[in-house]
Design an enzyme around this catalytic site. Structure first.
Site, short mmCIF file in Angstrom:
data_model
loop_
_atom_site.label_atom_id
_atom_site.label_comp_id
_atom_site.label_asym_id
_atom_site.label_seq_id
_atom_site.Cartn_x
_atom_site.Cartn_y
_atom_site.Cartn_z
N LYS A 198 -20.30 -24.01 10.62
CA LYS A 198 -21.11 -23.30 9.64
C LYS A 198 -20.32 -22.10 9.13
O LYS A 198 -19.63 -21.42 9.91
CB LYS A 198 -22.40 -22.86 10.34
CG LYS A 198 -23.45 -22.19 9.49
CD LYS A 198 -24.68 -21.93 10.37
CE LYS A 198 -25.81 -21.25 9.64
NZ LYS A 198 -27.00 -21.08 10.52
N SER B 243 -31.01 -22.78 8.73
CA SER B 243 -30.00 -22.42 7.76
C SER B 243 -28.73 -23.26 7.86
O SER B 243 -27.89 -23.24 6.95
CB SER B 243 -29.64 -20.94 7.93
OG SER B 243 -29.15 -20.67 9.24
N SER C 219 -32.68 -22.56 13.29
CA SER C 219 -31.66 -23.12 12.41
C SER C 219 -30.74 -24.13 13.08
O SER C 219 -29.99 -24.83 12.40
CB SER C 219 -30.81 -21.99 11.81
OG SER C 219 -31.60 -21.15 11.00
#
Length: 603
Positions: free
Chosen positions: A75, A149, A173
């Site tokens: 990420k 996210s 997330s």
């Protein structure tokens, strides 16, 4: 084009047969580029650099590195040396000089980084639609959210472009995207994976998470990534013998009372959760209804209370100095932290402490709790029209877990009639990570769905139940504290392990006394010359227990392939080479038990 599943079992077989990691790396890049329409990526690494990393593995024994040639993504709020970290805000971008702690240990273990994945800006959101790089589009239906996210991280794994990915989790997330993409999401205990090198959202709550195609794969990655980091104040040392949980046959599994369940008008997910509960009963669990209201009260503190101010502390100054930067919804949330005072923070911490005390007795009645991961899934256009309310719905079952210091694993649990995935989450108090991954593996296998969006079946090694048949067992060679009568042997027995007998390695190994570990144990290293046969024991474990067991193995210990004196290669304990460099060489003793006997005589 390489027709190969990227689950770890398939890759291990490929490399054992002489497969080239450069071919895997090139295929991973090809698959990654094919996800452009899904907005999975913020940055793919240069092909020359990726293939150079893969090339450096040539000539290494695949068994010597636990993640040899395994492609992965991170990420883009997690640092990678010499690549920009954007946190999905181009104006915020910076280029770090070194890898995040979690990335560094994975690359040291042989994993090959493919790229940096899209996310809700500053890791603020559960939808994956708050990014200037485009909304993360669900691999099963691009009109729907992928979850956030950690949107791009989940898409990349689900599509089979990488074997695993790193995400982060503050409010869900690392779990909601797993549910929406039909993959596994492991949210470890707070601090189990070092957050050093991560752009914080709420620094006291953030977890670095793992997305994978199976619980066994997640456990293998967790075993590498879960290394204590003395340079990070929020890193925590896992217990030497992590707490276990009963197997499915004697598991007391908490489930929410019917009045506490929320599916937000989704007509399909109530039935899918009912089916998941029946599946748990079929595996042998006893269901116990629990009152979810105190957990939900804790969840409300996350966004309705002063923890929002942690987001302000992280990026509020940047957004104030860059008024045109920032997604409007993210900016509103971050700026909202200014509304809370220090008095608010203390009062909320007292309220959380009281709620933690209120829910503590639940764990006297149940061993773990099962909930939906999310009660529903939304279209991207609906989220963009109603961003806050719909986002909040997705955190109903997830927002409380980091506040209350729980470990969790999200696993697939079937599909809606329209083809969209549904998932459930198992959670328990901190440091039950290994046991949860083991339970999750059996539950994932029982639902009978393919891995992610790949249409490939779950490998048989991940497909065990807690009541494994004799044929559904894995051999494990041990050479130290896990041998019978020694301090950690109970961990094997407690997972259904059975001693097969004594063994000796081929005469190609050296043994070192890693006496700084607690309890002390040896490190086994393969040497092509100057080695000797080392005595040990061969155990067998239910296949469903192996992944969870591996998740509890802390560095410098590792799992790889060990050659026995009779020519067989079995899974067994090894250690990282750096740990042996300063450790006494005890090879001449013939084995750990013999060494302990010598020490006792001298003492």
């Amino acid at each position: 084009m390489l027709d190969l599943s990227f689950d770890l079992a398939a890759l291990a077989e490929f490399y054992a047969g002489g497969g080239d990691p450069r071919a895997v790396a090139a295929e991973a890049l090809r698959r990654a580029r094919a996800l452009e329409a899904n907005n999975a990526w913020i940055l793919l690494r240069d092909e020359f650099d990726v293939l150079a990393d893969a090339g450096r593995l040539i000539g290494r024994d695949p068994a010597s590195l636990p993640l040899y040639g395994v492609p992965f993504a991170v990420k883009d709020n997690i640092d990678v040396a010499d690549l920009p970290t954007t946190a999905a805000c181009p104006e915020f971008a910076y280029v770090p000089a070194e890898d995040a702690a979690s990335v560094a240990v994975l690359r040291e273990a042989g994993a090959i980084l493919i790229g940096k994945a899209n996310l809700d800006q500053f890791a603020t959101g559960l939808v994956g639609a708050r990014s200037p790089y485009g909304p993360g589009r669900n691999p099963f239906d691009p009109a729907y959210v992928s979850g956030g996210s950690s949107s791009g991280s989940a898409i990349a794994v689900s599509a089979g472009a990488v074997s695993f990915s790193l995400g982060t989790d503050t409010a869900g997330s690392g779990r909601v995207p797993a549910a929406f993409c039909n993959i596994v999401g492991w949210k470890g205990s707070l601090g189990l994976v070092s957050p050093r090198g991560v752009v914080p959202a709420c620094r006291s709550l953030d977890c670095v998470t793992v997305f994978a195609l199976s619980c066994a794969d997640a456990a293998a990655v967790a075993a590498v990534a879960g290394r204590y980091d003395a340079a990070e104040p929020f890193s925590r040392q896992a217990p030497a013998a992590p707490p276990g949980l009963p197997g499915w046959g004697s598991l007391r599994l908490g489930v929410p009372r019917p009045q506490d369940l929320a599916f937000f008008d989704n007509p399909y997910t109530p039935g899918l959760f009912e089916a998941a509960m029946r599946r748990c009963q079929a595996l042998g669990a006893t269901l116990v209804e629990v009152d979810l209201q105190p957990f939900l009260a804790a969840a409300r503190l996350l966004y309705d209370g002063p923890w929002v101010a942690e987001r302000t502390a992280a990026v509020g100054a940047f957004l104030a100095e860059n008024p045109v930067a920032g997604h409007p919804v993210v900016r509103d949330i971050v700026e909202g932290g200014h509304r809370h005072s220090a008095v608010d923070a203390f009062q909320a911490s007292y309220a959380l402490r009281a709620l933690a005390r209120q829910v503590a007795p639940v764990w006297d009645k149940v061993d773990a709790i099962l909930t939906p991961t999310a009660g529903t899934i939304h279209r991207i256009d609906a989220v963009e029209a109603d961003p806050v309310r719909l986002n909040s719905q997705l955190g109903y079952y997830t927002n409380f877990m980091n506040l209350l210091d729980y470990a969790a694993v999200a696993v697939p649990a079937g599909f809606q009639p329209d083809g969209l995935p549904f998932g459930v989450t198992l959670f328990a108090p901190a440091f039950h990570d290994a046991a949860l991954l083991s339970l999750g593996g059996a539950l994932h296998a029982a639902v009978g769905v393919p891995m992610g969006a790949t249409n490939r079946p779950l490998p048989a090694m991940s497909g065990a139940t807690g009541t494994a048949l004799a044929a559904d067992r894995i051999e494990l060679a041990v050479f130290g504290a896990h041998m019978r009568g020694l301090p950690l042997s109970g961990d094997l027995a407690g997972r259904g392990g059975r001693l097969i007998g004594e063994i000796e390695t081929a005469p190609r190994y050296r043994l070192y006394a890693l006496d700084r570990l607690d309890p002390p144990r040896p490190g086994l290293l393969r040497r092509e010359s100057g080695g000797a046969g080392i005595a040990g024991e061969l155990w067998e474990l239910p296949a469903s227990a192996l992944g969870g067991f591996m998740a509890g193995i802390a560095a410098p210990m590792a799992i790889g392939k060990v050659e026995l004196a009779d020519g067989r290669w079995v899974t067994g304990f090894l250690c990282e080479a750096h740990a042996a460099a300063a450790a006494p060489d005890i090879t001449d003793s013939g084995g750990w038990r013999q060494w302990l006997g010598q020490v006792a005589v001298v003492g």
